[in-house]
Design a protein around this motif. Structure first.
Motif, mmCIF file in Angstrom:
data_model
loop_
_atom_site.group_PDB
_atom_site.id
_atom_site.type_symbol
_atom_site.label_atom_id
_atom_site.label_comp_id
_atom_site.label_asym_id
_atom_site.label_seq_id
_atom_site.Cartn_x
_atom_site.Cartn_y
_atom_site.Cartn_z
ATOM 1 N N ASN A 7 0.801 -1.217 0.000
ATOM 2 C CA ASN A 7 0.000 0.000 0.000
ATOM 3 C C ASN A 7 0.838 1.274 0.000
ATOM 4 O O ASN A 7 0.296 2.363 0.076
ATOM 5 N N CYS A 8 2.140 1.164 -0.051
ATOM 6 C CA CYS A 8 2.997 2.350 -0.032
ATOM 7 C C CYS A 8 3.025 3.008 -1.413
ATOM 8 O O CYS A 8 3.066 2.335 -2.430
ATOM 9 N N ASN A 9 3.013 4.316 -1.409
ATOM 10 C CA ASN A 9 3.107 5.082 -2.646
ATOM 11 C C ASN A 9 4.365 5.943 -2.551
ATOM 12 O O ASN A 9 4.360 6.975 -1.874
ATOM 13 N N PHE A 15 6.755 13.416 -1.887
ATOM 14 C CA PHE A 15 6.161 14.750 -1.885
ATOM 15 C C PHE A 15 5.905 15.218 -0.451
ATOM 16 O O PHE A 15 6.220 16.355 -0.090
ATOM 17 N N ILE A 16 5.379 14.346 0.381
ATOM 18 C CA ILE A 16 5.114 14.707 1.783
ATOM 19 C C ILE A 16 6.419 14.997 2.505
ATOM 20 O O ILE A 16 6.507 15.935 3.300
ATOM 21 N N ILE A 19 7.478 18.469 1.514
ATOM 22 C CA ILE A 19 6.679 19.482 2.207
ATOM 23 C C ILE A 19 7.166 19.658 3.636
ATOM 24 O O ILE A 19 7.337 20.778 4.117
ATOM 25 N N ARG A 20 7.394 18.566 4.314
ATOM 26 C CA ARG A 20 7.848 18.653 5.707
ATOM 27 C C ARG A 20 9.204 19.329 5.812
ATOM 28 O O ARG A 20 9.404 20.217 6.648
ATOM 29 N N GLU A 21 10.172 18.906 4.997
ATOM 30 C CA GLU A 21 11.531 19.435 5.106
ATOM 31 C C GLU A 21 11.639 20.893 4.664
ATOM 32 O O GLU A 21 12.352 21.674 5.278
ATOM 33 N N GLU A 22 10.952 21.257 3.591
ATOM 34 C CA GLU A 22 11.122 22.590 3.012
ATOM 35 C C GLU A 22 10.105 23.608 3.513
ATOM 36 O O GLU A 22 10.288 24.797 3.305
ATOM 37 N N CYS A 23 9.037 23.162 4.157
ATOM 38 C CA CYS A 23 7.976 24.099 4.501
ATOM 39 C C CYS A 23 7.475 23.920 5.938
ATOM 40 O O CYS A 23 7.681 24.772 6.784
ATOM 41 N N ALA A 24 6.805 22.811 6.214
ATOM 42 C CA ALA A 24 6.064 22.651 7.462
ATOM 43 C C ALA A 24 6.954 22.661 8.702
ATOM 44 O O ALA A 24 6.552 23.191 9.745
ATOM 45 N N ASN A 25 8.137 22.093 8.638
ATOM 46 C CA ASN A 25 9.007 22.051 9.807
ATOM 47 C C ASN A 25 9.670 23.395 10.112
ATOM 48 O O ASN A 25 10.292 23.547 11.148
#
Length: 91
Positions: A7-9, A15-16, A19-25
């Motif tokens: 079930n892994c994509n 992409f997630i 997002i975490r490394e460059e933005c959300a964190n």
């Protein structure tokens, strides 16, 4: 990632991770609306400006048949709440 997990994509997971490394964190997110706005801005940046190694340093929305001409001046524009810089031809 668990081994042989059906079930892994990997594309979504990459992409997630981006997002975490460059933005959300790097930001303090206030509420859902703020998070949605940042994710929308980051998605636009990811698809139209961010270079991808698998596409020979082109963004997903770039046309691979167009050869960019060298320019004399480049302008910098902050994106995603000033966390990322985008560069465009001046003029």
């Amino acid at each position: 990632m668990p081994p042989r997990s059906p079930n892994c994509n990997p594309h979504a997971e990459r992409f997630i991770r981006s997002i975490r490394e460059e933005c959300a964190n790097r930001l303090l997110i206030f509420d859902r609306g703020h998070a949605e706005k940042l994710l929308h801005q980051y998605t636009r940046h990811f698809n139209s400006h961010r270079p991808h190694q698998s596409r020979n340093q082109l963004a997903p929305l770039d046309d691979p048949n167009v050869i960019p001409l060298p320019t004399a001046r480049i302008e910098r524009r902050p994106a995603v709440a000033g966390l990322i810089n985008e560069y465009h031809r001046a003029g």
